[in-house]
Scaffold this motif. Structure first.
Motif, PDB file in Angstrom:
ATOM      1  N   TYR A 106       1.070  -1.298  -0.032  1.00 36.12           N
ATOM      2  CA  TYR A 106       0.214  -0.058  -0.132  1.00 36.12           C
ATOM      3  C   TYR A 106       1.093   1.283   0.299  1.00 36.12           C
ATOM      4  O   TYR A 106       1.527   1.382   0.977  1.00 36.12           O
ATOM      5  CB  TYR A 106      -0.989   0.090   1.369  1.00 36.12           C
ATOM      6  CG  TYR A 106      -1.767  -1.247   1.485  1.00 36.12           C
ATOM      7  CD1 TYR A 106      -2.005  -1.870   2.390  1.00 36.12           C
ATOM      8  CD2 TYR A 106      -2.538  -1.527   0.032  1.00 36.12           C
ATOM      9  CE1 TYR A 106      -2.715  -3.186   2.518  1.00 36.12           C
ATOM     10  CE2 TYR A 106      -3.323  -2.626   0.275  1.00 36.12           C
ATOM     11  CZ  TYR A 106      -3.483  -3.211   1.385  1.00 36.12           C
ATOM     12  OH  TYR A 106      -4.397  -4.445   1.429  1.00 36.12           O
ATOM     13  N   PHE A 159       2.123   5.240  -0.971  1.00 41.63           N
ATOM     14  CA  PHE A 159       1.431   6.689  -1.187  1.00 41.63           C
ATOM     15  C   PHE A 159       2.705   7.608  -1.413  1.00 41.63           C
ATOM     16  O   PHE A 159       3.554   7.380  -1.352  1.00 41.63           O
ATOM     17  CB  PHE A 159       1.039   7.141   0.300  1.00 41.63           C
ATOM     18  CG  PHE A 159       0.055   6.269   1.076  1.00 41.63           C
ATOM     19  CD1 PHE A 159       0.456   5.070   1.602  1.00 41.63           C
ATOM     20  CD2 PHE A 159      -1.160   6.892   1.024  1.00 41.63           C
ATOM     21  CE1 PHE A 159      -0.538   4.354   2.145  1.00 41.63           C
ATOM     22  CE2 PHE A 159      -2.096   6.060   1.470  1.00 41.63           C
ATOM     23  CZ  PHE A 159      -2.015   4.815   2.324  1.00 41.63           C
ATOM     24  N   TYR A 202       3.182  11.964  -0.887  1.00 43.51           N
ATOM     25  CA  TYR A 202       2.933  13.162  -0.367  1.00 43.51           C
ATOM     26  C   TYR A 202       4.092  14.218  -0.976  1.00 43.51           C
ATOM     27  O   TYR A 202       5.039  14.054  -1.370  1.00 43.51           O
ATOM     28  CB  TYR A 202       3.252  13.028   1.299  1.00 43.51           C
ATOM     29  CG  TYR A 202       2.182  12.338   1.957  1.00 43.51           C
ATOM     30  CD1 TYR A 202       2.156  10.996   1.998  1.00 43.51           C
ATOM     31  CD2 TYR A 202       1.100  12.933   2.619  1.00 43.51           C
ATOM     32  CE1 TYR A 202       1.227  10.019   2.651  1.00 43.51           C
ATOM     33  CE2 TYR A 202       0.181  12.201   3.268  1.00 43.51           C
ATOM     34  CZ  TYR A 202       0.250  10.910   3.055  1.00 43.51           C
ATOM     35  OH  TYR A 202      -0.746  10.052   3.973  1.00 43.51           O
ATOM     36  N   PHE A 229      -1.121  14.942   0.966  1.00 39.10           N
ATOM     37  CA  PHE A 229      -1.383  13.822   0.317  1.00 39.10           C
ATOM     38  C   PHE A 229      -1.581  14.056  -1.225  1.00 39.10           C
ATOM     39  O   PHE A 229      -2.454  14.704  -1.577  1.00 39.10           O
ATOM     40  CB  PHE A 229      -2.693  13.125   0.771  1.00 39.10           C
ATOM     41  CG  PHE A 229      -3.062  11.909   0.090  1.00 39.10           C
ATOM     42  CD1 PHE A 229      -4.401  11.917  -0.770  1.00 39.10           C
ATOM     43  CD2 PHE A 229      -2.299  10.723  -0.091  1.00 39.10           C
ATOM     44  CE1 PHE A 229      -4.978  11.049  -1.242  1.00 39.10           C
ATOM     45  CE2 PHE A 229      -2.895   9.642  -0.839  1.00 39.10           C
ATOM     46  CZ  PHE A 229      -4.145   9.641  -1.618  1.00 39.10           C
ATOM     47  N   LYS A 271      -2.457   7.397  -3.876  1.00 35.12           N
ATOM     48  CA  LYS A 271      -2.061   6.246  -3.298  1.00 35.12           C
ATOM     49  C   LYS A 271      -2.429   5.251  -4.149  1.00 35.12           C
ATOM     50  O   LYS A 271      -3.171   5.256  -5.086  1.00 35.12           O
ATOM     51  CB  LYS A 271      -2.991   5.979  -2.002  1.00 35.12           C
ATOM     52  CG  LYS A 271      -4.405   5.873  -2.341  1.00 35.12           C
ATOM     53  CD  LYS A 271      -5.068   5.572  -1.046  1.00 35.12           C
ATOM     54  CE  LYS A 271      -6.703   5.495  -1.340  1.00 35.12           C
ATOM     55  NZ  LYS A 271      -7.470   5.410   0.024  1.00 35.12           N
ATOM     56  N   ILE A 328      -3.541   1.044  -3.918  1.00 37.96           N
ATOM     57  CA  ILE A 328      -3.837   0.026  -3.180  1.00 37.96           C
ATOM     58  C   ILE A 328      -4.130  -1.309  -3.916  1.00 37.96           C
ATOM     59  O   ILE A 328      -3.295  -2.348  -3.717  1.00 37.96           O
ATOM     60  CB  ILE A 328      -5.257   0.170  -2.652  1.00 37.96           C
ATOM     61  CG1 ILE A 328      -5.203   1.620  -1.743  1.00 37.96           C
ATOM     62  CG2 ILE A 328      -5.674  -0.881  -1.552  1.00 37.96           C
ATOM     63  CD1 ILE A 328      -4.459   1.681  -0.848  1.00 37.96           C
ATOM     64  N   ARG A 383       2.660   1.536   3.588  1.00 34.01           N
ATOM     65  CA  ARG A 383       1.981   1.227   4.938  1.00 34.01           C
ATOM     66  C   ARG A 383       2.775   0.204   5.572  1.00 34.01           C
ATOM     67  O   ARG A 383       3.007  -0.842   4.816  1.00 34.01           O
ATOM     68  CB  ARG A 383       0.293   0.942   5.021  1.00 34.01           C
ATOM     69  CG  ARG A 383      -0.426   0.859   6.171  1.00 34.01           C
ATOM     70  CD  ARG A 383      -1.665   0.550   5.881  1.00 34.01           C
ATOM     71  NE  ARG A 383      -1.876  -0.802   5.772  1.00 34.01           N
ATOM     72  CZ  ARG A 383      -3.116  -1.331   5.908  1.00 34.01           C
ATOM     73  NH1 ARG A 383      -4.043  -0.851   6.148  1.00 34.01           N
ATOM     74  NH2 ARG A 383      -3.138  -2.884   5.288  1.00 34.01           N
ATOM     75  N   THR A 408      -1.518   0.527  12.384  1.00 37.88           N
ATOM     76  CA  THR A 408      -0.718   0.643  10.955  1.00 37.88           C
ATOM     77  C   THR A 408      -0.260   2.130  11.169  1.00 37.88           C
ATOM     78  O   THR A 408      -0.718   3.008  11.651  1.00 37.88           O
ATOM     79  CB  THR A 408      -1.266   0.581   9.680  1.00 37.88           C
ATOM     80  OG1 THR A 408      -2.527   1.568   9.706  1.00 37.88           O
ATOM     81  CG2 THR A 408      -2.054  -0.810   9.684  1.00 37.88           C
ATOM     82  N   ALA A 409       0.940   2.320  10.499  1.00 38.24           N
ATOM     83  CA  ALA A 409       1.626   3.809  10.327  1.00 38.24           C
ATOM     84  C   ALA A 409       2.475   3.609   8.919  1.00 38.24           C
ATOM     85  O   ALA A 409       2.296   2.742   8.210  1.00 38.24           O
ATOM     86  CB  ALA A 409       2.413   4.081  11.547  1.00 38.24           C
ATOM     87  N   LEU A 410       2.713   4.889   8.598  1.00 35.73           N
ATOM     88  CA  LEU A 410       3.471   5.121   7.306  1.00 35.73           C
ATOM     89  C   LEU A 410       5.071   4.959   7.607  1.00 35.73           C
ATOM     90  O   LEU A 410       5.520   5.565   8.407  1.00 35.73           O
ATOM     91  CB  LEU A 410       3.017   6.344   6.689  1.00 35.73           C
ATOM     92  CG  LEU A 410       1.693   6.446   6.145  1.00 35.73           C
ATOM     93  CD1 LEU A 410       1.380   7.751   5.482  1.00 35.73           C
ATOM     94  CD2 LEU A 410       1.578   5.376   4.905  1.00 35.73           C
ATOM     95  N   PHE A 456       8.325   6.192   5.691  1.00 37.67           N
ATOM     96  CA  PHE A 456       8.655   7.317   4.797  1.00 37.67           C
ATOM     97  C   PHE A 456      10.018   7.034   4.129  1.00 37.67           C
ATOM     98  O   PHE A 456      11.066   6.521   4.757  1.00 37.67           O
ATOM     99  CB  PHE A 456       8.766   8.726   5.248  1.00 37.67           C
ATOM    100  CG  PHE A 456       7.098   9.123   5.441  1.00 37.67           C
ATOM    101  CD1 PHE A 456       6.517   8.958   6.567  1.00 37.67           C
ATOM    102  CD2 PHE A 456       6.261   9.922   4.463  1.00 37.67           C
ATOM    103  CE1 PHE A 456       5.180   9.191   6.796  1.00 37.67           C
ATOM    104  CE2 PHE A 456       5.184  10.442   4.626  1.00 37.67           C
ATOM    105  CZ  PHE A 456       4.665  10.025   5.911  1.00 37.67           C
TER     106      PHE A 456
END
Lengths: 115, 115
Positions: A32, A34, A36, A46, A49, A51, A94, A101-103, A105
């Motif tokens: 997953y 993303f 930014y 954002f 994304k 998925i 993710r 859950t967290a991102l 980077f």
């Protein structure tokens, strides 16, 4: 653990030219992903994304990203760069932590668009 | 829409002083996060809260404590500030509704300098 890498610290393009900001990922299971953007003295905004589904994802401000499973990449693209696109760009994945859950980077890529 | 609000925006501390960074979101999100951003290192997760009443450590929790005061508010406390904690701190929130993983929404950050 999941991770993402942004191999370029800085990308320079001329206004009107296409731009690509690179991201590769390492995950177990389905990724997953993303993108930014961060403007000076602001928080992260954002953009888009991935998925599942189509490998080309469209996002805000004319940006899109191409997911490539075989190359484990998720590159950010725009057909025609604007000076106002100059900013710091982060790719993120993710990850699962103990209770949620967290991102995770990447280190970020500075995009500089010259007029 | 205010989104995620962080206070203060700037702070200078002396080594050994304590302070609390405040964060509030008005989007009725369950999950909240604290990250720190350092040059060339991207964002790193300090603590997170998957829901009201729960908190858990992230990647770099040492020297910090958090409180999820209610669903809206998530504070970060430095008990005895150290120069290594000079950084930009971001709070983020994430909802759980919708199809698939949702993006996080970020505040504009607190720029903290410890002398």
């Amino acid at each position: 653990a999941q991770s993402v890498a942004q191999p370029e610290d800085q990308v320079n393009v001329a206004e009107g030219n296409p731009l690509t900001v690179k991201c590769t990922y390492s995950v177990s299971g389905n990724p997953y992903l993303f993108w930014y953007v961060q403007y000076p003295n602001r928080g992260l905004q954002f953009l888009l994304k991935y998925i599942t589904g189509d490998n080309l994802v469209k996002g805000s401000y004319g940006f899109e990203a191409e997911f490539n499973k075989s190359q484990t990449s998720f590159h950010l693209k725009k057909p025609s760069a604007l000076v106002s696109d100059s900013a710091l760009y982060f790719c993120a994945v993710r990850d699962w932590w103990q209770a949620g859950t967290a991102l995770i980077f990447g280190k970020g890529t500075t995009l500089s668009v010259s007029s | 829409n205010a989104g995620v609000t962080q206070t203060p925006k700037f702070q200078v501390l002396k080594t050994g002083q304590s302070m609390t960074l405040q964060c509030a979101q008005d989007m009725n999100h369950n999950s909240m996060y604290w990250y720190r951003q350092d040059p060339g290192m991207g964002l790193r997760l300090i603590y997170y809260s998957a829901s009201e009443g729960t908190t858990d450590k992230g990647e770099v929790p040492n020297g910090y404590n958090v409180s999820r005061l209610n669903k809206r508010e998530f504070s970060l406390r430095l008990e005895s500030a150290a120069p290594s904690q000079t950084s930009v701190y971001f709070c983020a929130s994430m909802g759980g509704a919708g199809l698939g993983p949702q993006p996080q929404h970020f505040g504009d950050g607190t720029r903290l300098s410890i002398l």
